[in-house]
Design a protein around this motif. Structure first.
Motif, PDB file in Angstrom:
ATOM      1  N   GLU A   1     -35.851 -19.714   3.111  1.00  0.00           N
ATOM      2  CA  GLU A   1     -34.838 -19.486   4.567  1.00  0.00           C
ATOM      3  C   GLU A   1     -34.157 -20.646   5.217  1.00  0.00           C
ATOM      4  OE1 GLU A   1     -35.563 -16.889   8.893  1.00  0.00           O
ATOM      5  OE2 GLU A   1     -37.367 -17.631   7.951  1.00  0.00           O
TER       6      GLU A   1
ATOM      7  N   GLN B   1     -31.697 -22.004   2.927  1.00  0.00           N
ATOM      8  CA  GLN B   1     -29.675 -21.132   3.639  1.00  0.00           C
ATOM      9  C   GLN B   1     -29.497 -22.139   4.310  1.00  0.00           C
ATOM     10  OE1 GLN B   1     -31.156 -17.176   3.193  1.00  0.00           O
ATOM     11  NE2 GLN B   1     -31.606 -17.281   1.050  1.00  0.00           N
ATOM     12  N   LEU B   2     -30.241 -21.935   5.577  1.00  0.00           N
ATOM     13  CA  LEU B   2     -29.340 -22.457   6.570  1.00  0.00           C
ATOM     14  C   LEU B   2     -28.857 -24.019   6.800  1.00  0.00           C
ATOM     15  CD1 LEU B   2     -28.944 -22.175  10.012  1.00  0.00           C
ATOM     16  CD2 LEU B   2     -31.647 -23.023  10.217  1.00  0.00           C
TER      17      LEU B   2
ATOM     18  N   SER C   1     -28.376 -25.472   3.757  1.00  0.00           N
ATOM     19  CA  SER C   1     -27.889 -25.933   2.883  1.00  0.00           C
ATOM     20  C   SER C   1     -26.423 -25.355   3.082  1.00  0.00           C
ATOM     21  CB  SER C   1     -27.965 -24.983   1.037  1.00  0.00           C
ATOM     22  OG  SER C   1     -29.354 -25.474   0.790  1.00  0.00           O
ATOM     23  N   PHE C   2     -25.918 -24.117   4.344  1.00  0.00           N
ATOM     24  CA  PHE C   2     -25.181 -23.743   4.435  1.00  0.00           C
ATOM     25  C   PHE C   2     -24.325 -24.892   5.173  1.00  0.00           C
ATOM     26  CE2 PHE C   2     -22.237 -21.965   7.749  1.00  0.00           C
ATOM     27  CZ  PHE C   2     -21.616 -21.150   7.584  1.00  0.00           C
ATOM     28  N   PHE C   3     -25.128 -25.312   6.620  1.00  0.00           N
ATOM     29  CA  PHE C   3     -24.797 -26.476   7.662  1.00  0.00           C
ATOM     30  C   PHE C   3     -24.189 -27.690   6.345  1.00  0.00           C
ATOM     31  CE2 PHE C   3     -25.408 -30.903   9.142  1.00  0.00           C
ATOM     32  CZ  PHE C   3     -24.598 -30.792   9.784  1.00  0.00           C
TER      33      PHE C   3
ATOM     34  N   LYS D   1     -22.279 -27.390   3.201  1.00  0.00           N
ATOM     35  CA  LYS D   1     -21.252 -27.454   2.833  1.00  0.00           C
ATOM     36  C   LYS D   1     -20.308 -27.452   3.182  1.00  0.00           C
ATOM     37  CE  LYS D   1     -23.705 -24.415  -1.067  1.00  0.00           C
ATOM     38  NZ  LYS D   1     -24.502 -22.671  -1.867  1.00  0.00           N
ATOM     39  N   GLN D   2     -20.444 -26.913   4.774  1.00  0.00           N
ATOM     40  CA  GLN D   2     -19.568 -27.010   5.525  1.00  0.00           C
ATOM     41  C   GLN D   2     -19.487 -28.579   6.048  1.00  0.00           C
ATOM     42  OE1 GLN D   2     -18.633 -23.935   6.344  1.00  0.00           O
ATOM     43  NE2 GLN D   2     -20.224 -23.496   5.182  1.00  0.00           N
TER      44      GLN D   2
ATOM     45  N   THR E   1     -18.437 -32.268  -0.498  1.00  0.00           N
ATOM     46  CA  THR E   1     -19.209 -31.310   0.859  1.00  0.00           C
ATOM     47  C   THR E   1     -20.900 -32.471   0.152  1.00  0.00           C
ATOM     48  OG1 THR E   1     -20.435 -29.551  -0.597  1.00  0.00           O
ATOM     49  CG2 THR E   1     -18.688 -29.283   0.150  1.00  0.00           C
TER      50      THR E   1
ATOM     51  N   TYR F   1     -23.391 -30.789   0.727  1.00  0.00           N
ATOM     52  CA  TYR F   1     -24.274 -30.108  -0.167  1.00  0.00           C
ATOM     53  C   TYR F   1     -24.132 -31.173  -1.855  1.00  0.00           C
ATOM     54  CZ  TYR F   1     -26.598 -26.811  -2.638  1.00  0.00           C
ATOM     55  OH  TYR F   1     -27.299 -25.839  -3.754  1.00  0.00           O
TER      56      TYR F   1
ATOM     57  N   VAL G   1     -30.721 -25.065  -1.314  1.00  0.00           N
ATOM     58  CA  VAL G   1     -31.464 -23.731  -2.266  1.00  0.00           C
ATOM     59  C   VAL G   1     -31.024 -24.377  -3.849  1.00  0.00           C
ATOM     60  CG1 VAL G   1     -30.196 -22.130  -2.495  1.00  0.00           C
ATOM     61  CG2 VAL G   1     -30.332 -22.481   0.113  1.00  0.00           C
TER      62      VAL G   1
END
Length: 343
Positions: free
Chosen positions: A37, A40-41, A43-45, A47-48, A154, A156, A343
């Protein structure tokens, strides 16, 4: 270089003397779910945002031409107090890798063991950086860090690239649209990525909910240590032989007093003491500037938020994990934290 007295646990190295709890078979389903969890939070950041977002408006970048002699290049690191700098091949107009403190440590250990200080200076004074890779291989050291990324990649992608190696820094390299030549834009480290994320991620609540124990972050096992009277050259041999970058300094009771890092070799070089490495580590530690970040510890009960906050405020590269008696039981390196957030 970010493991304290235990062998590096990155995918590029061995880990025979320590146990990385991230990979243990006893990780339960709850811990895995929590980590997923959070990853995922994070990794999303990541990737932005691109690596370009990390480039300061104003900054200093030291780039070394591969025609430079090794002695002059290392002197540049020492004089500027930096632990690494990108190299550029002006003949081929391309990025040629990074010169790092680890390279200096390997050279010091090799020449100190086999030659006199004057012989070492004479030898290195005839070698250019372009022949540096062959020198490292001859010394049975690792290859030159040639890791790089495009500024538009990115964070990421950059993070995964760093975690696939045992390096903590890479160069951001673009291409000149007219000539096709490489352009070294900046350098990016795991420390800066974590610092950026800790300061800008929105959902900090989740960072406060999870402890290092919950997320199985850190490397644990028998740590390689030293005492205040240990000669510096013995610790340098530990760096090279055990593939580590920092050694904790303990008292007779096994309590953490300090640490000695590869970066301390830069201070010795600046003071002209590379020919006096039999001095006790206590004397070398005394050379540190007043703004040295010091030794920071944590426990497995500390939250990820508190660890990131300490890293951001103190500029430390790792935290020693201690028990109730302030005895070291493991280490949380920057790469351990970043790996838990991917992730």
């Amino acid at each position: 270089m970010d493991i304290l007295g235990a062998q590096r646990t990155n995918s590029g190295g061995s880990n025979s003397n320590s146990n990385n709890v991230n990979d243990g078979e006893g990780v339960n389903a709850s811990a895995i779910a929590k980590r997923r969890e959070l990853a995922q939070l994070a990794s999303f950041f990541l990737k932005q945002h691109s690596a370009y977002d990390m480039i300061p408006v104003s900054f200093r970048l030291i780039v070394l031409d591969t025609k430079l002699l090794v002695t002059k290049a290392l002197s540049t690191l020492v004089q500027n107090g930096v632990e690494s700098a990108p190299m550029y091949d002006s003949t081929l107009s391309c990025y040629a890798g990074m010169l790092t403190t680890t390279d200096l440590v390997n050279l010091v250990q090799y020449y100190y063991s086999n030659f006199s200080y004057n012989e070492a200076i004479d030898d290195l004074g005839q070698v250019q950086l372009e022949n540096y890779k062959e020198m490292l291989l001859r010394l049975k050291s690792r290859q030159t860090n040639t890791l790089c990324a495009n500024p538009l990649d990115t964070l990421y992608e950059v993070s995964r690239r760093l975690l696939a190696t045992d390096y903590s820094t890479l160069a951001l390299v673009d291409e000149d649209s007219e000539t096709g030549s490489d352009v070294i834009v900046s350098v990016l480290s795991i420390y800066r990525i974590l610092n950026f994320m800790a300061a800008n991620i929105d959902d900090k609540k989740k960072l406060k909910q999870h402890t290092l124990y919950d997320l199985h972050i850190g490397t644990y096992g028998d740590l390689i240590t030293a005492k205040m009277d240990t000669p510096v050259i013995d610790i340098i041999r530990m760096f090279v032989d055990e593939n580590i970058s920092v050694v904790p300094i303990l008292d007779d009771a096994g309590v953490v007093l300090n640490v000695f890092a590869e970066s301390d070799i830069i201070l010795l070089a600046r003071e002209g003491l590379l020919d006096e490495l039999n001095i006790p580590v206590s004397e070398a530690i005394a050379l540190r500037p007043d703004d040295y970040p010091g030794v920071h510890t944590c426990t497995q009960a500390d939250t990820l938020y508190s660890v990131l906050d300490t890293i951001r405020k103190t500029h430390v590269q790792r935290l020693i994990v201690v028990d109730d008696d302030i005895k070291p039981v493991g280490v949380v390196a920057l790469s351990d934290v970043l790996r838990a957030l991917i992730v």
